[in-house]
Design a protein around this motif. Structure first.
Motif, short mmCIF file in Angstrom:
data_model
loop_
_atom_site.label_atom_id
_atom_site.label_comp_id
_atom_site.label_asym_id
_atom_site.label_seq_id
_atom_site.Cartn_x
_atom_site.Cartn_y
_atom_site.Cartn_z
N THR A 1 1.05 -1.13 -0.05
CA THR A 1 -0.19 -0.07 0.06
C THR A 1 0.67 1.24 -0.02
O THR A 1 1.84 1.26 0.46
N LYS A 2 0.36 2.21 -0.52
CA LYS A 2 1.26 3.46 -0.78
C LYS A 2 1.78 4.10 0.40
O LYS A 2 2.92 4.58 0.51
N ASP A 3 1.00 4.02 1.65
CA ASP A 3 1.31 4.55 2.75
C ASP A 3 2.69 4.01 3.45
O ASP A 3 3.20 4.34 4.29
N GLN A 4 2.55 2.68 3.13
CA GLN A 4 3.58 1.79 3.74
C GLN A 4 5.09 1.79 3.04
O GLN A 4 5.88 0.99 3.59
N ARG A 5 4.97 2.04 1.58
CA ARG A 5 6.20 1.49 0.72
C ARG A 5 7.35 2.48 1.44
O ARG A 5 8.42 1.91 1.52
N VAL A 6 7.30 3.84 1.47
CA VAL A 6 8.47 4.46 2.04
C VAL A 6 8.92 4.09 3.44
O VAL A 6 10.26 3.98 3.71
N PRO A 7 7.78 3.97 4.26
CA PRO A 7 8.50 3.65 5.47
C PRO A 7 9.34 2.27 5.80
O PRO A 7 10.06 2.18 6.18
N TYR B 1 16.60 5.96 -0.84
CA TYR B 1 16.02 5.70 -2.18
C TYR B 1 17.30 5.19 -3.18
O TYR B 1 16.99 4.37 -4.36
N GLU B 2 18.53 5.86 -3.18
CA GLU B 2 19.61 5.34 -3.91
C GLU B 2 19.95 3.84 -3.78
O GLU B 2 20.46 3.08 -4.36
N ASP C 1 17.01 4.28 -15.49
CA ASP C 1 15.52 3.73 -15.65
C ASP C 1 14.52 4.35 -14.91
O ASP C 1 13.59 4.83 -15.80
N TYR C 2 14.74 4.75 -14.03
CA TYR C 2 13.66 5.72 -13.24
C TYR C 2 13.78 7.01 -13.80
O TYR C 2 12.69 7.81 -14.05
N PHE C 3 14.90 7.58 -14.32
CA PHE C 3 14.90 9.03 -14.93
C PHE C 3 14.15 9.28 -15.91
O PHE C 3 13.47 10.16 -16.14
N PHE D 1 12.20 6.61 -7.83
CA PHE D 1 13.05 7.32 -6.74
C PHE D 1 13.66 8.38 -7.09
O PHE D 1 14.31 9.07 -6.21
N CYS D 2 13.66 8.88 -8.39
CA CYS D 2 14.19 10.37 -8.89
C CYS D 2 13.52 11.16 -8.23
O CYS D 2 14.08 12.68 -7.89
#
Length: 355
Positions: free
Chosen positions: A176-182, A201-202, A250-252, A266-267
């Motif tokens: 879920t989006k709210d859990q991804r970064v944590p 993120y790197e 790839d993300y860029f 991640f960019c």
């Protein structure tokens, strides 16, 4: 067949030797995907082959390191990358947000590196499950090639380590989006002590590449007796810097597409474009330094420049004004070989898309 050390020779071998093998293998897997009984799984399997052929083409360049064993190693690379692309589609475009589902699906990538690992129900946490044996056939293809390597026991710990990072990333980034970064930050904190200075993120980007695996397997085919000393050097050269450069590129180029689809990019976490370009330059420099002690170091330096040139030649770059401006700056700062690969990539992509 000698490993190419000059851009023109490399491109000649890619066009003459690598790409025909890749397209032959992909045609086989496309035919196999067309036979998948479940409509949704069939759709995602075919879409992954159609839209991500470039991943197999690029990864299979490492088959040149296998010298006389190029064909079978390309078969491994195409099958393994096809698993990766297929699962990425399933996780990105499915209604599931269950980490147990993503973990179970990606167990196939670990099993593919483990000859003797038996079939599993990789779909047990989702309703769509009848793929007619497609995923297991891809796994078996990888296992068959690896089982023929005399150095398998020496390289397997490194393969599992790199694949473990990859699988962890795929689980954390698709919940879920709210859990991804944590989840990604917590994962980074657990590994931070063993990493050079970088952001969470790197680190995630460094974990999202299969290039280190392809490089190790390719060398194991041609230099089996040397792999005891060589495998650690390869892994440390490719992870984190070369793999990080690969995925950041790839993300860029995918920034607009990911924004529209609501996918993690991640960019987007850099504070400014200036910071992002500065960090890209740092990754380029560190990747170059990391491969100084590699065998065939000129080949690997060309891969670094090729990553820049070919990704920045993507049509998606031309459609994003801000990305296009930054891409030109990167090409200008990266030297003649990056420009060479950029021109080749630009021409090749447009010829392919016009056929």
């Amino acid at each position: 067949m000698t490993v190419p050390s000059r851009p023109i020779k490399l491109m000649a071998q890619i066009y003459r030797k690598v790409l025909p093998e890749v397209h032959g293998d992909l045609a086989k897997w496309k035919k196999r995907a067309e036979e998948i009984p479940d409509t949704e799984l069939r759709k995602q399997a075919l879409a992954s082959i159609k839209t991500k052929t470039f991943h197999c083409e690029g990864g299979s360049i490492y088959g040149l390191l296998a010298e006389g064993h190029m064909k079978e190693i390309i078969s491994f690379i195409v099958a393994y990358q096809t698993i990766s692309d297929y699962l990425d589609n399933l996780c990105d475009r499915s209604t599931s947000l269950d980490p147990a589902d993503f973990r179970c699906l990606h167990q196939s990538m670990l099993n593919a590196l483990t000859p003797g690992a038996g079939p599993e129900d990789y779909y047990k946490h989702r309703s769509s499950s009848n793929d007619g044996g497609y995923l297991q056939d891809l796994v078996s293809e990888c296992q068959t090639v690896l089982s023929q390597l005399s150095a398998l026991e020496r390289i397997q710990p490194a393969l599992h380590e790199l694949a473990g990072f990859y699988c962890d990333l795929q689980v954390h980034k698709h919940v879920t989006k709210d859990q991804r970064v944590p989840r990604l930050i917590e994962w980074f904190q657990k590994n931070k002590a063993h990493l050079p200075e970088m952001s969470w993120y790197e680190f995630a980007a460094c974990s999202g590449s299969t290039l280190g695996i392809f490089c190790i397997v390719s060398y194991a085919a041609s230099r089996g007796s040397e792999m005891g000393q060589l495998v650690g050097r390869i892994k440390d050269s490719y992870f984190p810097w070369v793999q990080g450069l690969h995925i950041l590129m790839d993300y860029f180029v995918d920034q607009e597409e990911d924004r529209i689809e609501g996918d993690l990019n991640f960019c987007s976490y850099y504070c400014s474009n200036e910071e992002m370009i500065s960090r890209f330059k740092h990754f380029i420099e560190e990747a170059d330094a990391a491969i100084e002690n590699m065998p065939n170091k000129n080949f690997h330096k060309m891969i670094n420049r090729g990553l820049l040139g070919i990704y920045l030649a993507d049509r998606k770059v031309a459609r994003q004004r801000n990305v296009r401006v930054l891409a030109r700056k990167l090409i200008c700062k990266s030297g003649a070989s990056a420009l060479f690969f950029f021109i080749n990539g630009w021409i090749y992509r447009r010829i392919r898309q016009s056929i």
